[in-house]
Design a protein around this motif. Structure first.
Motif, PDB file in Angstrom:
ATOM      1  N   TYR A   1       0.845  -1.200   0.000  1.00  0.00           N
ATOM      2  CA  TYR A   1       0.000   0.000   0.000  1.00  0.00           C
ATOM      3  C   TYR A   1       0.872   1.238   0.000  1.00  0.00           C
ATOM      4  O   TYR A   1       1.983   1.238   0.531  1.00  0.00           O
ATOM      5  N   ILE A   2       0.359   2.297  -0.624  1.00  0.00           N
ATOM      6  CA  ILE A   2       1.033   3.585  -0.629  1.00  0.00           C
ATOM      7  C   ILE A   2      -0.012   4.680  -0.504  1.00  0.00           C
ATOM      8  O   ILE A   2      -1.122   4.558  -1.054  1.00  0.00           O
ATOM      9  N   THR A   3       0.308   5.723   0.244  1.00  0.00           N
ATOM     10  CA  THR A   3      -0.616   6.829   0.439  1.00  0.00           C
ATOM     11  C   THR A   3       0.167   8.128   0.519  1.00  0.00           C
ATOM     12  O   THR A   3       1.396   8.109   0.670  1.00  0.00           O
ATOM     13  N   SER A   4      -0.522   9.257   0.417  1.00  0.00           N
ATOM     14  CA  SER A   4       0.152  10.553   0.432  1.00  0.00           C
ATOM     15  C   SER A   4      -0.630  11.536   1.281  1.00  0.00           C
ATOM     16  O   SER A   4      -1.824  11.359   1.537  1.00  0.00           O
ATOM     17  N   SER A   5       0.063  12.602   1.708  1.00  0.00           N
ATOM     18  CA  SER A   5      -0.590  13.628   2.516  1.00  0.00           C
ATOM     19  C   SER A   5       0.226  14.915   2.462  1.00  0.00           C
ATOM     20  O   SER A   5       1.457  14.869   2.372  1.00  0.00           O
TER      21      SER A   5
ATOM     22  N   VAL B   1      -1.614   1.663   5.213  1.00  0.00           N
ATOM     23  CA  VAL B   1      -1.194   2.801   6.033  1.00  0.00           C
ATOM     24  C   VAL B   1      -2.010   4.016   5.612  1.00  0.00           C
ATOM     25  O   VAL B   1      -2.252   4.233   4.426  1.00  0.00           O
ATOM     26  N   LYS B   2      -2.464   4.808   6.584  1.00  0.00           N
ATOM     27  CA  LYS B   2      -3.262   5.998   6.298  1.00  0.00           C
ATOM     28  C   LYS B   2      -2.830   7.162   7.215  1.00  0.00           C
ATOM     29  O   LYS B   2      -2.764   7.006   8.434  1.00  0.00           O
ATOM     30  N   PHE B   3      -2.537   8.312   6.602  1.00  0.00           N
ATOM     31  CA  PHE B   3      -2.348   9.547   7.353  1.00  0.00           C
ATOM     32  C   PHE B   3      -3.705  10.077   7.803  1.00  0.00           C
ATOM     33  O   PHE B   3      -4.678  10.016   7.049  1.00  0.00           O
TER      34      PHE B   3
END
Length: 351
Positions: A54-58, A103-105
């Motif tokens: 998983y990949i996420t951004s913020s 993963v989550k911001f």
């Protein structure tokens, strides 16, 4: 406990895992023009020792960050405000005992939520200002965090997905135990369990603007959980004939769903009897990702391709399958004037 061995229904995912582990993984960053069907690869980054799930951004304090969750049991956070070929993680979270699947911001504070194959979800703190100055002073040595603020351990199998709920001090997790759990993230207390799926869950997503949750499962259904009233309601939708691998909200009034039947569907929340749009792919579909800023979404595929569509179902572009060696597991969008997208395959990242 070896959770994986208990689940025959997850055999297809297990095969994906076995295939993925054979090669290194990376993340890649692509840049495209909002009025063009073209894109180009900016960079490839190899931060992990095993596959990226998983990949996420913020955006935090004017900086752009991405976080990657890996089968090597770690999460890496990197500042990608200025993209170059020497990017390295500024933070590594090493508190899990098994593969990290999500993963989550948090949208408004410095908390991070993770889901793992060790059967737990962790809440921990990412302070960009402190860590960035500390990172600069330490000469590019990342800060390593090993202890969570809260460990959420009420599931009885692999935790595959997680998200933050809108307007509340709550978060939600999804597991192979067929349950989704809602927690008070200030205390770590379990508030409610969402039961009803007949097989393992594959994904969970909370709407950013209202109190709705959507869960998807190997049982070929996805469920919409409505918490806008005092007594919550649930609706069941069977829009796929194989496992539903991913669901997410497209704005406040639409849902995207994708499955192993190789179809992505767009649904109107006001009329869920049939999809507005059906997009057929040539391979199995992994985690969908939406750019609310550009009204676009990405479809990562088992065959290494990545497709980008607009909210009306028009194909915008296709990213070259030569960019990765194995299936593309997911993607995230960077909030820039021209659209940039990061997708991981195996153990590397590309932008």
């Amino acid at each position: 406990m070896d959770f994986t061995s208990q689940w025959f229904l997850a055999s297809q995912l297990s095969q994906k895992i076995k295939s993925t582990y054979k090669l290194k993984t990376s993340s890649k960053i692509f840049k495209g023009q909002s009025n063009s069907s073209s894109s180009h690869l900016i960079g490839t980054y190899e931060w992990h020792k095993d596959g990226i799930w998983y990949i996420t951004s913020s955006q935090k304090n004017g900086r752009q960050y991405i976080a990657t969750a890996s089968a090597d049991s770690t999460i890496n956070i990197c500042d990608v405000t200025r993209i170059d070929y020497n990017l390295t993680p500024c933070v590594i979270y090493a508190g899990h005992q098994s593969s990290v699947n999500c993963v989550k911001f948090h949208h408004n504070n410095d908390l991070v939520l993770t889901a793992s194959g060790d059967g737990t979800s962790h809440l921990w703190r990412f302070n960009p200002d402190f860590l960035r100055s500390d990172y600069d002073e330490m000469g590019e040595e990342p800060t390593i965090i090993k202890t969570p603020l809260h460990e959420l351990g009420d599931h009885h199998n692999v935790v595959v997905s997680c998200d933050w709920m809108s307007g509340l001090d709550q978060c939600v997790t999804a597991s192979w135990d067929q349950m989704a759990n809602i927690y008070d993230y200030q205390t770590g207390e379990l508030i409610v369990q969402l039961a009803g799926h007949d097989q393992a869950l594959t994904d969970v997503c909370a709407c950013e603007s209202t109190r709705l949750i959507v869960t998807s499962s190997h049982d070929t259904t996805f469920r919409l959980w409505d918490f806008r009233d005092a007594i919550h309601s649930v609706s069941v939708f069977q829009g796929h004939n194989r496992s539903v691998t991913s669901t997410c909200f497209l704005g406040a009034d639409k849902i995207l769903s994708g499955g192993d039947d190789r179809n992505v569907k767009v649904w109107d929340l006001k009329n869920m009897r049939s999809p507005l749009i059906t997009i057929s792919m040539e391979s199995g579909i992994n985690k969908l990702s939406v750019s609310q800023q550009h009204n676009l979404f990405t479809i990562p595929l088992d065959n290494r391709n990545v497709r980008i569509y607009d909210i009306n179902g028009n194909r915008i572009c296709r990213l070259s399958r030569d960019s990765h060696n194995r299936m593309v597991t997911c993607a995230t969008w960077l909030n820039n004037q021209s659209p940039k997208m990061v997708d991981p395959a195996n153990t590397n990242c590309s932008t």
